[in-house]
Scaffold this motif. Structure first.
Motif, PDB file in Angstrom:
ATOM      1  N   LEU A 105       0.838  -1.207   0.000  1.00 59.85           N
ATOM      2  CA  LEU A 105       0.000   0.000   0.000  1.00 59.85           C
ATOM      3  C   LEU A 105       0.870   1.253   0.000  1.00 59.85           C
ATOM      4  CD1 LEU A 105      -3.056   0.149   0.056  1.00 59.85           C
ATOM      5  CD2 LEU A 105      -2.958   0.505   2.526  1.00 59.85           C
ATOM      6  N   ARG A 106       1.935   1.198   0.796  1.00 59.03           N
ATOM      7  CA  ARG A 106       2.844   2.344   0.877  1.00 59.03           C
ATOM      8  C   ARG A 106       3.513   2.571  -0.484  1.00 59.03           C
ATOM      9  NH1 ARG A 106       6.524   1.783   5.986  1.00 59.03           N
ATOM     10  NH2 ARG A 106       4.563   1.454   7.024  1.00 59.03           N
ATOM     11  N   GLN A 107       3.947   1.473  -1.104  1.00 55.44           N
ATOM     12  CA  GLN A 107       4.594   1.595  -2.425  1.00 55.44           C
ATOM     13  C   GLN A 107       3.609   2.173  -3.434  1.00 55.44           C
ATOM     14  OE1 GLN A 107       5.633  -2.534  -2.740  1.00 55.44           O
ATOM     15  NE2 GLN A 107       7.809  -2.171  -2.347  1.00 55.44           N
ATOM     16  N   LEU A 108       2.386   1.690  -3.382  1.00 58.02           N
ATOM     17  CA  LEU A 108       1.361   2.151  -4.325  1.00 58.02           C
ATOM     18  C   LEU A 108       1.122   3.648  -4.154  1.00 58.02           C
ATOM     19  CD1 LEU A 108      -1.129   1.262  -6.267  1.00 58.02           C
ATOM     20  CD2 LEU A 108      -2.451   1.422  -4.171  1.00 58.02           C
ATOM     21  N   ARG A 109       0.990   4.067  -2.888  1.00 60.21           N
ATOM     22  CA  ARG A 109       0.682   5.489  -2.634  1.00 60.21           C
ATOM     23  C   ARG A 109       1.820   6.405  -3.037  1.00 60.21           C
ATOM     24  NH1 ARG A 109      -2.627   4.373   2.858  1.00 60.21           N
ATOM     25  NH2 ARG A 109      -4.601   3.886   1.840  1.00 60.21           N
ATOM     26  N   SER A 110       3.060   5.900  -2.926  1.00 60.86           N
ATOM     27  CA  SER A 110       4.170   6.803  -3.250  1.00 60.86           C
ATOM     28  C   SER A 110       4.585   6.689  -4.725  1.00 60.86           C
ATOM     29  CB  SER A 110       5.367   6.518  -2.331  1.00 60.86           C
ATOM     30  OG  SER A 110       5.771   5.194  -2.543  1.00 60.86           O
ATOM     31  N   ASP A 111       3.894   5.867  -5.490  1.00 57.51           N
ATOM     32  CA  ASP A 111       4.192   5.737  -6.928  1.00 57.51           C
ATOM     33  C   ASP A 111       3.523   6.908  -7.664  1.00 57.51           C
ATOM     34  OD1 ASP A 111       4.319   5.052  -9.607  1.00 57.51           O
ATOM     35  OD2 ASP A 111       3.959   2.915  -9.262  1.00 57.51           O
ATOM     36  N   PRO A 112       4.322   7.815  -8.270  1.00 56.50           N
ATOM     37  CA  PRO A 112       3.721   9.014  -8.870  1.00 56.50           C
ATOM     38  C   PRO A 112       3.099   8.762 -10.255  1.00 56.50           C
ATOM     39  CG  PRO A 112       6.106   9.047  -9.139  1.00 56.50           C
ATOM     40  CD  PRO A 112       5.778   7.763  -8.423  1.00 56.50           C
ATOM     41  N   ARG A 113       3.259   7.547 -10.806  1.00 56.28           N
ATOM     42  CA  ARG A 113       2.805   7.327 -12.185  1.00 56.28           C
ATOM     43  C   ARG A 113       1.281   7.372 -12.313  1.00 56.28           C
ATOM     44  NH1 ARG A 113       6.146   1.893 -13.327  1.00 56.28           N
ATOM     45  NH2 ARG A 113       5.747   1.709 -11.101  1.00 56.28           N
ATOM     46  N   ASP A 114       0.825   7.902 -13.434  1.00 56.60           N
ATOM     47  CA  ASP A 114      -0.606   7.826 -13.740  1.00 56.60           C
ATOM     48  C   ASP A 114      -0.911   6.400 -14.161  1.00 56.60           C
ATOM     49  OD1 ASP A 114      -1.178  10.452 -13.314  1.00 56.60           O
ATOM     50  OD2 ASP A 114      -0.700  11.062 -15.376  1.00 56.60           O
ATOM     51  N   GLY A 115      -2.138   5.992 -13.972  1.00 59.42           N
ATOM     52  CA  GLY A 115      -2.559   4.691 -14.509  1.00 59.42           C
ATOM     53  C   GLY A 115      -2.064   3.500 -13.712  1.00 59.42           C
ATOM     54  N   LYS A 116      -1.680   3.727 -12.434  1.00 56.23           N
ATOM     55  CA  LYS A 116      -1.302   2.586 -11.590  1.00 56.23           C
ATOM     56  C   LYS A 116      -2.528   1.677 -11.462  1.00 56.23           C
ATOM     57  CE  LYS A 116      -0.583   5.519  -8.291  1.00 56.23           C
ATOM     58  NZ  LYS A 116      -0.323   6.160  -6.986  1.00 56.23           N
ATOM     59  N   ILE A 117      -2.275   0.384 -11.307  1.00 57.08           N
ATOM     60  CA  ILE A 117      -3.413  -0.534 -11.129  1.00 57.08           C
ATOM     61  C   ILE A 117      -3.259  -1.228  -9.785  1.00 57.08           C
ATOM     62  CG2 ILE A 117      -4.672  -2.494 -12.098  1.00 57.08           C
ATOM     63  CD1 ILE A 117      -3.641  -1.781 -14.855  1.00 57.08           C
ATOM     64  N   ASP A 118      -4.257  -1.029  -8.913  1.00 56.88           N
ATOM     65  CA  ASP A 118      -4.198  -1.593  -7.567  1.00 56.88           C
ATOM     66  C   ASP A 118      -5.003  -2.896  -7.506  1.00 56.88           C
ATOM     67  OD1 ASP A 118      -4.240  -2.205  -4.921  1.00 56.88           O
ATOM     68  OD2 ASP A 118      -5.419  -0.469  -4.285  1.00 56.88           O
ATOM     69  N   LEU A 119      -4.279  -4.000  -7.485  1.00 60.60           N
ATOM     70  CA  LEU A 119      -4.944  -5.317  -7.389  1.00 60.60           C
ATOM     71  C   LEU A 119      -4.573  -5.979  -6.065  1.00 60.60           C
ATOM     72  CD1 LEU A 119      -4.127  -6.505 -11.041  1.00 60.60           C
ATOM     73  CD2 LEU A 119      -6.172  -5.318 -10.245  1.00 60.60           C
ATOM     74  N   GLY A 120      -4.189  -5.134  -5.092  1.00 60.98           N
ATOM     75  CA  GLY A 120      -3.655  -5.667  -3.835  1.00 60.98           C
ATOM     76  C   GLY A 120      -4.701  -5.940  -2.777  1.00 60.98           C
ATOM     77  N   ILE A 121      -4.996  -4.929  -1.992  1.00 59.08           N
ATOM     78  CA  ILE A 121      -5.815  -5.157  -0.794  1.00 59.08           C
ATOM     79  C   ILE A 121      -7.227  -5.646  -1.145  1.00 59.08           C
ATOM     80  CG2 ILE A 121      -6.683  -2.780  -0.480  1.00 59.08           C
ATOM     81  CD1 ILE A 121      -5.830  -3.249   2.567  1.00 59.08           C
ATOM     82  N   GLY A 122      -7.772  -6.509  -0.295  1.00 59.45           N
ATOM     83  CA  GLY A 122      -9.033  -7.206  -0.611  1.00 59.45           C
ATOM     84  C   GLY A 122     -10.286  -6.416  -0.289  1.00 59.45           C
ATOM     85  N   VAL A 123     -10.454  -5.285  -0.923  1.00 60.07           N
ATOM     86  CA  VAL A 123     -11.740  -4.593  -0.797  1.00 60.07           C
ATOM     87  C   VAL A 123     -12.359  -4.474  -2.187  1.00 60.07           C
ATOM     88  CG1 VAL A 123     -11.117  -3.240   1.263  1.00 60.07           C
ATOM     89  CG2 VAL A 123     -10.751  -2.267  -0.999  1.00 60.07           C
ATOM     90  N   TYR A 124     -13.686  -4.427  -2.227  1.00 57.98           N
ATOM     91  CA  TYR A 124     -14.383  -4.302  -3.498  1.00 57.98           C
ATOM     92  C   TYR A 124     -14.174  -2.902  -4.070  1.00 57.98           C
ATOM     93  CZ  TYR A 124     -18.071  -3.941  -6.921  1.00 57.98           C
ATOM     94  OH  TYR A 124     -18.739  -3.736  -8.090  1.00 57.98           O
ATOM     95  N   GLY A 125     -13.973  -2.816  -5.357  1.00 56.05           N
ATOM     96  CA  GLY A 125     -13.915  -1.517  -6.025  1.00 56.05           C
ATOM     97  C   GLY A 125     -14.900  -1.526  -7.179  1.00 56.05           C
ATOM     98  N   ASP A 126     -15.534  -0.374  -7.432  1.00 54.63           N
ATOM     99  CA  ASP A 126     -16.476  -0.322  -8.552  1.00 54.63           C
ATOM    100  C   ASP A 126     -15.727   0.022  -9.843  1.00 54.63           C
ATOM    101  OD1 ASP A 126     -16.038   2.404  -8.517  1.00 54.63           O
ATOM    102  OD2 ASP A 126     -17.987   2.919  -7.651  1.00 54.63           O
ATOM    103  N   GLU A 127     -16.481   0.260 -10.900  1.00 53.88           N
ATOM    104  CA  GLU A 127     -15.892   0.499 -12.221  1.00 53.88           C
ATOM    105  C   GLU A 127     -14.982   1.745 -12.205  1.00 53.88           C
ATOM    106  OE1 GLU A 127     -15.918  -1.548 -14.779  1.00 53.88           O
ATOM    107  OE2 GLU A 127     -15.033  -0.109 -16.180  1.00 53.88           O
TER     108      GLU A 127
END
Ligand SMILES: Cc1ncc(COP(=O)(O)O)c(C=O)c1O
Length: 405
Positions: A30-52
């Motif tokens: 999560l920390r790595q994801l948040r500090s990644d400045p790139r646009d278009g990151k894809i978060d497939l990590g933590i187990g919560v539901y996300g909508d479209e």
């Protein structure tokens, strides 16, 4: 001598004796994801539901019920060690089915999340049989192992899933379980297995139930994703059939995912005893254990779900939104399977997760090169996919999949 040392003599520096703990893998990600400045990151990590749109919204029924609760609640006084009994009795038919919910051999109580239910179940087992061992399929939800060990249970692993071929190792599992001892516990995921998404067929469930009955194993069924696989009824059907075969069982449910109440910490534990008195005694033991751990479960989530389930309109709204969530997950599964033919099995699996046949190096490469974040063992959250990011994910994945072969 410094003022610090005076205030805290060496022999009282209790915490210096503690070992360093490795950083939690999920929090690191999560920390790595948040500090990644790139646009278009894809978060497939933590187990919560996300909508479209990648959001984890508060469900409409929950929002409305929260308003009602806020208006109607006249006190914040303690509720009870078993939590909100009305919430438990309204959830029981959804989880267990109407007949079992009315059967006095089933006794339930509210718990802090599914995690609290699992921990209580483990504590109950340890008190009823200090020699009990628990069989957990490999792989399972990572927290299952620690939860069970924390209660003093010995965890034994049996084969469950082959990541490379994406198949359930049913024969291997059944042979391993032939070595189980009477009084051992078997942990089962009712549906939407975490992390694999793979589920037993009805015939396989029947064989497992027969094995439990024949060998005297206690099933502990974790139902944390009901409604996110095939439907509320469908996702519980195999578990319910098993409950009709075995004399005793434990059922742990979570409202985190299907009501989207992650942070409210709402779950329930049911004990199925061989007779009503045994179930009541087991629940009394659980209440005593709970009293010494959290005293009483938190109320807000229970009040919200009770309010939803007491209202036909709110129940219909909740079920409709859950259906939309399930349809989205299944649509993403189908789309991923279409885009990446090596992952055809993902379309047959259910729930929020898939355990992709990727090496740890490939997972790292996807993160570093493409800004795609998933757990290092290859577990991805299907709900992190959207029609927009899926093509990019599929394109990035293809070379890693062939390398992993
Ligand atoms: C398989 C499984 N069981 C139980 C839980 C517990 O969920 P919670 O404690 O958030 O209700 C989870 C959460 O991720 C899970 O994946």
């Amino acid at each position: 001598m410094t003022a610090d040392a005076l205030a805290c003599p060496t022999q009282t520096r209790l915490f210096d004796a503690l070992d360093d703990q490795p950083l939690d893998a999920m929090l690191t990600l999560l920390r790595q994801l948040r500090s990644d400045p790139r646009d278009g990151k894809i978060d497939l990590g933590i187990g919560v539901y996300g909508d479209e749109k990648g959001r984890t919204p508060v469900m409409q029924a929950v929002r409305q019920a929260e308003r009602i609760v806020a208006e109607a609640q006249t006190t914040k006084a303690y509720v009870a060690a078993e939590g909100d009994a009305r919430f438990v009795s309204l959830l029981a038919p959804i989880v267990l089915g109407a007949a079992r919910a009315a059967d006095d051999r089933y006794c339930g109580m509210q718990t802090p999340g599914g995690t609290g239910a699992l921990r209580l179940a483990a504590e109950l087992i340890a008190r009823a049989n200090p020699d009990a061992r628990i069989w957990v399929g490999t792989p399972s939800w990572v927290n299952h192992y620690g939860l069970m060990r924390s209660a003093g249970l010995t965890v034994l692993e049996h084969p469950f899933f082959d990541q490379a071929t994406q198949t359930i190792l049913f024969d291997e599992m059944m042979s391993a379980l032939e070595t189980a001892r009477t009084g051992d516990v078997l942990l089962l995921h009712a549906c939407c297995h975490n992390p694999t998404g793979a589920g037993f067929t009805t015939d396989q469930w029947r064989a497992i139930a027969d094995l439990c009955a024949r060998k005297g194993l206690l099933p502990l069924v974790d139902i944390a994703y009901q409604g996110l696989g095939h439907g509320l009824e469908e996702d519980a059907a195999n578990m319910r059939a098993l409950l009709d075969i075995v004399p005793e069982a434990l059922i742990t449910a979570s409202c985190s995912k299907n009501f989207g109440l992650y942070r409210e910490r709402l779950g329930a534990l049911w004990i199925r005893g061989s007779h009503a008195q045994a179930a009541l005694r087991a629940r009394a033991t659980c209440m005593k254990v709970g009293r010494s751990m959290w005293s009483m479960p938190p109320d807000h989530g229970a009040s919200v779900v009770r309010t939803i389930l007491e209202s036909p309109e709110l129940t219909a709204s909740w079920q409709a939104e859950l259906t939309t969530m399930r349809a989205r997950l299944n649509a993403m599964r189908a789309e991923l399977a279409r885009a990446v033919p090596q992952l055809a099995s993902v379309a047959q699996q259910t729930g929020m997760f898939a355990l992709l046949p990727l090496s740890r190096e490939a997972v790292t490469e996807l993160r570093v090169r493409d800004g795609i974040y998933m757990i290092e063992n290859g577990r991805m959250n299907i709900a992190g996919l959207t029609s927009e990011n899926l093509p990019r994910f599929a394109a990035a994945l293809a070379p890693s999949l062939s390398k992993g072969e």
